[in-house]
Scaffold this active site. Structure first.
Site, PDB file in Angstrom:
ATOM      1  N   HIS A  81       0.565  -1.513  -0.194  1.00 19.63           N
ATOM      2  CA  HIS A  81       0.002  -0.065   0.051  1.00 19.63           C
ATOM      3  C   HIS A  81       0.722   1.698  -0.443  1.00 19.63           C
ATOM      4  CE1 HIS A  81      -4.255   1.839   1.875  1.00 19.63           C
ATOM      5  NE2 HIS A  81      -2.823   2.684   0.744  1.00 19.63           N
ATOM      6  N   GLU A 140      -2.228  -1.551  -3.494  1.00 19.27           N
ATOM      7  CA  GLU A 140      -4.017  -1.736  -2.871  1.00 19.27           C
ATOM      8  C   GLU A 140      -3.832   0.278  -2.955  1.00 19.27           C
ATOM      9  OE1 GLU A 140      -3.538  -2.008   2.120  1.00 19.27           O
ATOM     10  OE2 GLU A 140      -4.703  -4.157   0.907  1.00 19.27           O
ATOM     11  N   HIS A 158      -7.551  -7.738   6.383  1.00 15.73           N
ATOM     12  CA  HIS A 158      -7.039  -7.111   7.711  1.00 15.73           C
ATOM     13  C   HIS A 158      -7.507  -7.940   9.550  1.00 15.73           C
ATOM     14  CE1 HIS A 158      -6.796  -2.068   8.476  1.00 15.73           C
ATOM     15  NE2 HIS A 158      -6.904  -2.724   9.475  1.00 15.73           N
TER      16      HIS A 158
END
Length: 250
Positions: free
Chosen positions: A44, A76, A200
């Site tokens: 990310h 992401e 997550h």
């Protein structure tokens, strides 16, 4: 088929960034993870580069292309123009779009699909025209209308935000309720033709129940818990532990 494990390298990059030194090596530990059977690597790249740096993307692409050609690169982030240019240069197999504010510590909610219908439609089309699979970060509460919008804008997958599930590590009854809610959302998504990822705060302890409830789960992206375990077990053994938790034969 058990879910593929994508190892999120952000926590490793954050540790590296504490010093102006090249270790721990983001690509080096990515190589260890892929060598132990991970299906891919996730990053990310935030605008402030506090985790993965923009300069990390091309070495990860080269690592996968040259040494692990069946693995996937998943990037992401929030789809501003800077992020989209990075993605187009790095050529990942998958992009996961998240609705993060740049100041957020970590992703903590899914898209409001109704409000962002037009934005997502334009961006998803741009990415798919370049041959990139697109996954959209989604909250776990079942909402068929919202998921229909995700499908209609052209997404291939959703990624279920599993933070509330991970947060129930000390409340088994609440965890059971949330995993059922996630399962109902996955059922709706699959019924609409969307594949389902999850990510997550997933751990070796909580993955098996999620994998049982969502047997067609395509991919899990795991960083924090996996990196924490790697400090104790080493990266290769940690990847094997997480693969077993996904239901893979190791």
């Amino acid at each position: 088929m058990p879910a593929s494990l994508s190892v999120n390298l952000n926590a490793i990059a954050m540790l590296r960034n504490r010093r102006d030194l090249p270790w721990p090596s983001v690509t080096g530990l990515g190589r260890v993870a892929l060598g132990a059977g991970a299906g891919g690597l996730t990053v990310h790249p935030r605008p402030d580069q506090r985790h993965v740096r923009f300069s990390d993307l091309e070495p990860i692409r080269v690592l996968i292309d040259e040494e692990f050609p069946t693995a996937e690169f998943n990037i992401e982030g929030y789809p501003d123009e800077g992020f989209l240019r990075l993605v187009e240069e790095a050529r990942p197999e998958q992009v996961t779009l998240v609705p993060d504010d740049p100041a957020q510590a970590t992703s903590d909610h899914g898209w409001d699909f109704r409000r962002n219908h037009n934005l997502l439609g334009t961006i998803v089309g741009r990415l798919k025209n370049r041959g990139i699979r697109v996954s959209l970060f989604a909250d776990g509460a079942p909402d068929r209308e919202a998921l229909s919008i995700a499908r209609d804008v052209g997404a291939d997958r959703i990624e279920l935000y599993t933070g509330p599930y991970g947060g129930c590590y000390d409340d088994p009854q609440r965890a059971l309720a949330i995993v059922e809610e996630l399962g109902r959302t996955a059922d709706m998504a699959e019924d609409l033709g969307l594949a389902v990822n999850a990510g997550h705060d997933l751990t070796v302890a909580n993955l098996p129940a999620l994998a049982r409830r969502i047997p067609r789960l395509a991919e899990v992206s795991i960083g924090h818990g996996l990196t924490a375990d790697a400090l104790e077990y080493g990266m290769a053994e940690t990847v094997r532990r997480f693969r077993r938790a996904c239901g893979q034969d190791v």
